[in-house]
Design a protein around this motif. Structure first.
Motif, short mmCIF file in Angstrom:
data_model
loop_
_atom_site.label_atom_id
_atom_site.label_comp_id
_atom_site.label_asym_id
_atom_site.label_seq_id
_atom_site.Cartn_x
_atom_site.Cartn_y
_atom_site.Cartn_z
N GLN A 1 40.56 20.43 8.79
CA GLN A 1 41.02 20.87 7.48
C GLN A 1 39.92 21.54 6.67
OE1 GLN A 1 44.52 20.50 6.82
NE2 GLN A 1 44.06 20.29 9.00
N MET A 2 38.87 21.93 7.33
CA MET A 2 37.83 22.67 6.64
C MET A 2 38.28 24.12 6.50
SD MET A 2 35.65 20.45 5.67
CE MET A 2 37.06 19.37 5.44
N GLU A 3 37.42 25.08 6.66
CA GLU A 3 37.77 26.46 6.33
C GLU A 3 38.84 27.05 7.24
OE1 GLU A 3 33.65 28.11 7.61
OE2 GLU A 3 33.97 25.95 7.63
N SER A 4 39.10 26.44 8.39
CA SER A 4 40.09 27.02 9.30
C SER A 4 41.51 26.55 9.00
CB SER A 4 39.74 26.64 10.75
OG SER A 4 39.77 25.23 10.91
N ALA A 5 41.68 25.62 8.08
CA ALA A 5 43.02 25.12 7.81
C ALA A 5 43.90 26.23 7.24
CB ALA A 5 42.96 23.95 6.81
N PRO A 6 45.13 26.39 7.78
CA PRO A 6 45.97 27.51 7.34
C PRO A 6 46.66 27.28 6.01
CG PRO A 6 47.10 26.24 9.03
CD PRO A 6 45.73 25.66 8.92
N PHE A 7 46.60 26.07 5.46
CA PHE A 7 47.33 25.78 4.23
C PHE A 7 46.41 25.31 3.12
CE2 PHE A 7 50.43 24.94 7.68
CZ PHE A 7 51.22 26.05 7.43
N MET A 8 45.34 26.05 2.92
CA MET A 8 44.41 25.68 1.86
C MET A 8 44.97 25.96 0.48
SD MET A 8 41.73 24.39 3.29
CE MET A 8 40.41 24.52 2.11
N GLY A 9 46.10 26.68 0.41
CA GLY A 9 46.68 27.00 -0.89
C GLY A 9 45.97 28.17 -1.53
N ASN A 10 46.08 28.26 -2.87
CA ASN A 10 45.52 29.42 -3.57
C ASN A 10 44.08 29.20 -3.99
OD1 ASN A 10 45.64 27.98 -6.24
ND2 ASN A 10 47.81 27.99 -5.71
N ASP A 11 43.53 28.03 -3.71
CA ASP A 11 42.16 27.70 -4.10
C ASP A 11 41.26 27.95 -2.91
OD1 ASP A 11 39.80 26.53 -4.94
OD2 ASP A 11 40.83 24.95 -6.06
N SER A 12 40.32 28.86 -3.04
CA SER A 12 39.46 29.25 -1.91
C SER A 12 38.40 28.21 -1.59
CB SER A 12 38.79 30.59 -2.20
OG SER A 12 37.99 30.52 -3.37
N ARG A 13 38.18 27.24 -2.49
CA ARG A 13 37.19 26.21 -2.21
C ARG A 13 37.69 25.27 -1.11
NH1 ARG A 13 36.82 23.46 -7.92
NH2 ARG A 13 39.05 23.83 -7.66
N ALA B 1 33.26 11.29 4.11
CA ALA B 1 34.56 10.83 4.62
C ALA B 1 35.52 12.01 4.73
CB ALA B 1 35.13 9.76 3.70
N ILE B 2 35.54 12.88 3.73
CA ILE B 2 36.41 14.06 3.77
C ILE B 2 36.05 14.97 4.94
CG2 ILE B 2 37.12 16.14 2.52
CD1 ILE B 2 36.66 14.59 -0.10
N LEU B 3 34.74 15.09 5.20
CA LEU B 3 34.27 15.97 6.27
C LEU B 3 34.68 15.48 7.65
CD1 LEU B 3 30.73 16.92 4.94
CD2 LEU B 3 32.74 18.40 5.09
N ARG B 4 35.11 14.20 7.75
CA ARG B 4 35.64 13.71 9.03
C ARG B 4 36.92 14.46 9.40
NH1 ARG B 4 30.79 11.54 8.24
NH2 ARG B 4 30.36 9.79 9.63
N ALA C 1 38.73 8.20 11.77
CA ALA C 1 37.28 8.34 11.58
C ALA C 1 36.90 8.21 10.12
CB ALA C 1 36.83 9.69 12.14
N ALA C 2 37.69 8.84 9.22
CA ALA C 2 37.40 8.78 7.79
C ALA C 2 37.53 7.35 7.28
CB ALA C 2 38.34 9.71 7.03
N CYS C 3 38.55 6.64 7.73
CA CYS C 3 38.75 5.25 7.28
C CYS C 3 37.66 4.33 7.81
CB CYS C 3 40.14 4.75 7.68
SG CYS C 3 41.46 5.40 6.64
N ARG C 4 37.25 4.55 9.05
CA ARG C 4 36.12 3.76 9.57
C ARG C 4 34.90 3.95 8.69
NH1 ARG C 4 37.79 5.52 14.73
NH2 ARG C 4 36.20 7.15 14.72
N PHE C 5 34.69 5.18 8.24
CA PHE C 5 33.52 5.49 7.44
C PHE C 5 33.52 4.76 6.11
CE2 PHE C 5 30.86 8.23 4.75
CZ PHE C 5 29.71 8.28 5.55
N VAL C 6 34.70 4.57 5.51
CA VAL C 6 34.74 3.84 4.23
C VAL C 6 34.98 2.35 4.42
CG1 VAL C 6 35.48 5.85 2.92
CG2 VAL C 6 37.21 4.33 3.87
#
Length: 660
Positions: free
Chosen positions: A612-624, A605-608, A485-490
């Motif tokens: 991996q938005m807020e529910s992703a378990p491996f966001m790392g140490n960056d809360s953004r 494109a990222i939002l596709r 979906a992201a690649c289609r968008f770009v």
């Protein structure tokens, strides 16, 4: 192995980044600002072997004296290479551990010994099960003791160490809070083994091992700073750029309880062992002109001028002779005659990195451009370690390449399946289940599969537990659909997407297999199939999960195999960053401006990649969220160019060229 050769950035064999400081100037250790001895190795692997060699030497010396060797051990990712080398020394060179007594630094609390996340399990898995150490000589804190007895237990652990005459050698890692063991900021120099609450940053760093922050214990049993300090010898290890800032604080700043590792400045026999990225903030690495004379080349001239601009908050063309003289750069003036000459040189050098044509501008003079004008239409191969790194790190450049009529291929190296949260998977399952019921698909077998997976995720799977093969496959399909979906968008065609699913990744756990021949073979076959004029690959090798580094190693090994083929003679390799870190301005060779509209397009494109938005378990140490950190980094890079007096852009994606 004193005075290890200091390299600009970790190299793999003869490969190098396009900008590389000269190896001709004096590489002897200059430690004007460092308050403890530190050796810098070109790679973490070489550093780990050196540490293992020191442990082995200590063991052998004690064997000759007929004495027990008491070693303090660490856990986490940092010592893995050390333990692998100790196992090799045991199996291939006959190193015996019969006279070794070990004490581990810490353990999560509460924690079952048999849990996959316990340090008891970790130590057995990575070391003890593979060597001849007697089990009764192994000591790891027990995370199962009751709170009622924990104080007495900790005192007994302390007494047991003392009963062996204390630690002969203690190896340490360093946390990003500056903690050693689990001695968080605020720990006192005389602290002993005890129960301690974990810092929020430490817990976030551990989240990947527990399948999410909520599953990370809030406390741990740890040896105290005082316990560590009583060791006769201490070796502290640090790998990767993620540790660079805290290493600098511990080594170059005054000791304080805010950085417990800094207490080691008082120890009589301590050494820091670093790889180049972990040492990158030290003065002798980042600003070597402050500690002695250097050989001024293109890289160092640019780096020094940019450093001076940032320090004085001045654009390049406003730097004066006095600015250079007052800040330790008189050598540079002597070489070029005046600040004006240096400023113009650096200004032009940076100006030439900026291009709106990442694939090269057709029918243009490319003598000062980062990319070739010909061929006008290039075959471009973008390697993405996970199914979203491409748009996160270079989404604006991807769209530019497509819009400028280049043939763009994207190769997703791993499935990324473990980064899909269970809740997200259940949401997809619920949709498919409802859809199949309402459309009379007669897919009874499908319904059974869905119900089995749902039952496993909702009822049977334990926190941090391993997914079944069916669940991993389903999660991989979720990520694959999002990538499409992201690649289609770009504007990238579906036929130009390559899902490689490299075998090293497919373990179902955070711990991956080593890179293998099959991984490299898959990459070689793709390179030979496409024969690209441009290759883009992830250069943030210090990502907190290690996958980016392994993915790059695979690409590099494949490039070594094909490097003498005809098509490779006309292939440029560019490294991007963005998910975890960004290139420093003085390293950038190609800066691609991104307009406000293009930045919005990149965000969409990222939002596709919804999983991996807020529910992703491996966001790392960056809360953004990923789109937030990506945008802010791109804007920050543009702001750096602007502050230096160059053109002002909304955002910039940055690249460094790599030469095989």
């Amino acid at each position: 192995m004193e005075n290890q050769i200091l390299q600009f950035r970790e190299e793999l064999d003869e490969a190098k980044l396009y900008y590389q400081p000269s190896d001709e100037f004096d590489r002897t250790v200059k430690t004007r600002y460092e308050k403890m001895p530190a050796d810098i190795f070109s790679t973490a692997e070489k550093a780990a072997k050196w540490v293992a060699g020191e442990i082995a030497n200590e063991i052998k010396q004690k064997q000759k004296l007929g004495e027990m060797c008491v070693v303090g051990l660490a856990t986490g990712a940092t010592p893995l290479g050390v333990y692998s080398e100790l196992i090799r020394l045991h199996k291939e060179e006959g190193l015996s551990f019969l006279n070794v007594v070990t004490f581990n630094l810490d353990e999560y609390y509460p924690m079952l010994k048999l849990s996959a996340q316990s340090y008891n399990h970790y130590m057995n898995d990575v070391l003890f099960n593979h060597i001849d150490i007697p089990k009764n000589q192994i000591h790891v804190p027990n995370g199962e003791v009751s709170k009622v007895t924990i104080t007495g237990y900790c005192n007994e652990y302390e007494r047991l160490i003392d009963s062996f005459g204390g630690l002969d050698l203690q190896i340490l890692g360093i946390g990003r809070t500056g903690h050693i063991g689990f001695n968080e900021p605020g720990s006192q120099l005389d602290s002993i083994t005890r129960l301690i609450m974990l810092d929020s940053l430490t817990r976030r760093d551990a989240a990947k091992d527990f399948n999410g922050l909520n599953n990370v214990p809030k406390a741990a049993i740890t040896m105290g700073v005082g316990t560590i300090f009583k060791a006769k010898r201490v070796i502290l290890m640090a790998w990767g750029e993620g540790k660079a800032a805290i290493v600098k604080k511990a080594l170059e700043e005054s000791q304080c309880d805010a950085v417990p590792a800094s207490y080691l400045q008082r120890h009589t026999d301590v050494k820091f062992v670093l790889d180049v990225p972990a040492a990158s903030e030290l003065s002798r690495v980042k600003n070597p002109w402050l500690v002695g004379s250097i050989e001024w080349d293109r890289y160092w001239i640019r780096k020094a001028a940019v450093w001076l601009c940032n320090k004085l908050q001045k654009p390049i063309l406003k730097l004066t002779n006095r600015d250079y003289n007052d800040n330790g750069l008189s050598e540079l003036l002597a070489l070029y005659g005046s600040a004006y000459e240096v400023n113009i040189k650096v200004f032009n050098d940076l100006q030439h990195t900026i291009t709106g044509w990442p694939g090269g501008k057709p029918n243009a003079d490319d003598s000062h451009r980062p990319e070739r004008a010909e061929p006008a239409s290039k075959r471009v191969l973008v390697f993405s370690p996970h199914p979203d790194d491409d748009v996160i790190s270079m989404g604006g450049t991807l769209k530019r390449l497509v819009d400028q009529n280049h043939e763009v291929h994207v190769a997703y190296q791993t499935s990324g399946n473990i980064a899909v949260a269970d809740d997200e998977a259940v949401r997809y399952l619920s949709f498919v289940k409802s859809f199949s019921r309402t459309h009379d698909t007669n897919e009874g077998n499908l319904q059974c599969v869905i119900e089995d997976i749902q039952k496993f995720l909702l009822e049977n799977k334990k926190p941090g537990g391993m997914d079944t093969a069916e669940v991993r496959n389903m999660k991989a399909l979720i990520r694959r659909g999002e990538a499409k979906a992201a690649c289609r968008f770009v504007g990238i065609r579906s036929k130009n997407l390559h899902f490689l699913d490299l075998p090293f990744y497919e373990t179902g756990t955070v711990k991956k297999n080593p890179l293998g021949e099959e991984d490299v073979r898959i990459l070689v076959n793709l390179l030979r199939k496409i024969k690209p004029h441009q290759i883009f690959a992830a250069g943030d090798w210090s990502d907190p999960h290690g996958t980016h580094r392994v993915c790059w190693e695979g690409i590099y090994q494949a490039l070594k195999i094909v490097k003498d083929e005809e098509w490779m003679k006309d292939c440029y390799i560019w490294l991007y960053r963005g998910a975890w870190q960004e290139w420093d301005l003085d390293e950038i060779q190609m800066a691609v401006p991104v307009s406000p509209e293009e930045l919005q397009h990149k965000r969409n494109a990222i939002l596709r990649h919804q999983s991996q938005m807020e529910s992703a378990p491996f966001m790392g140490n960056d809360s953004r969220l990923f789109w937030q950190r990506s945008e802010e980094r791109n804007r920050a890079t543009a702001d750096l160019f602007n502050k230096l007096g160059l053109a002002e852009y909304e955002a910039i994606e940055a690249f460094v060229r790599f030469i095989v």
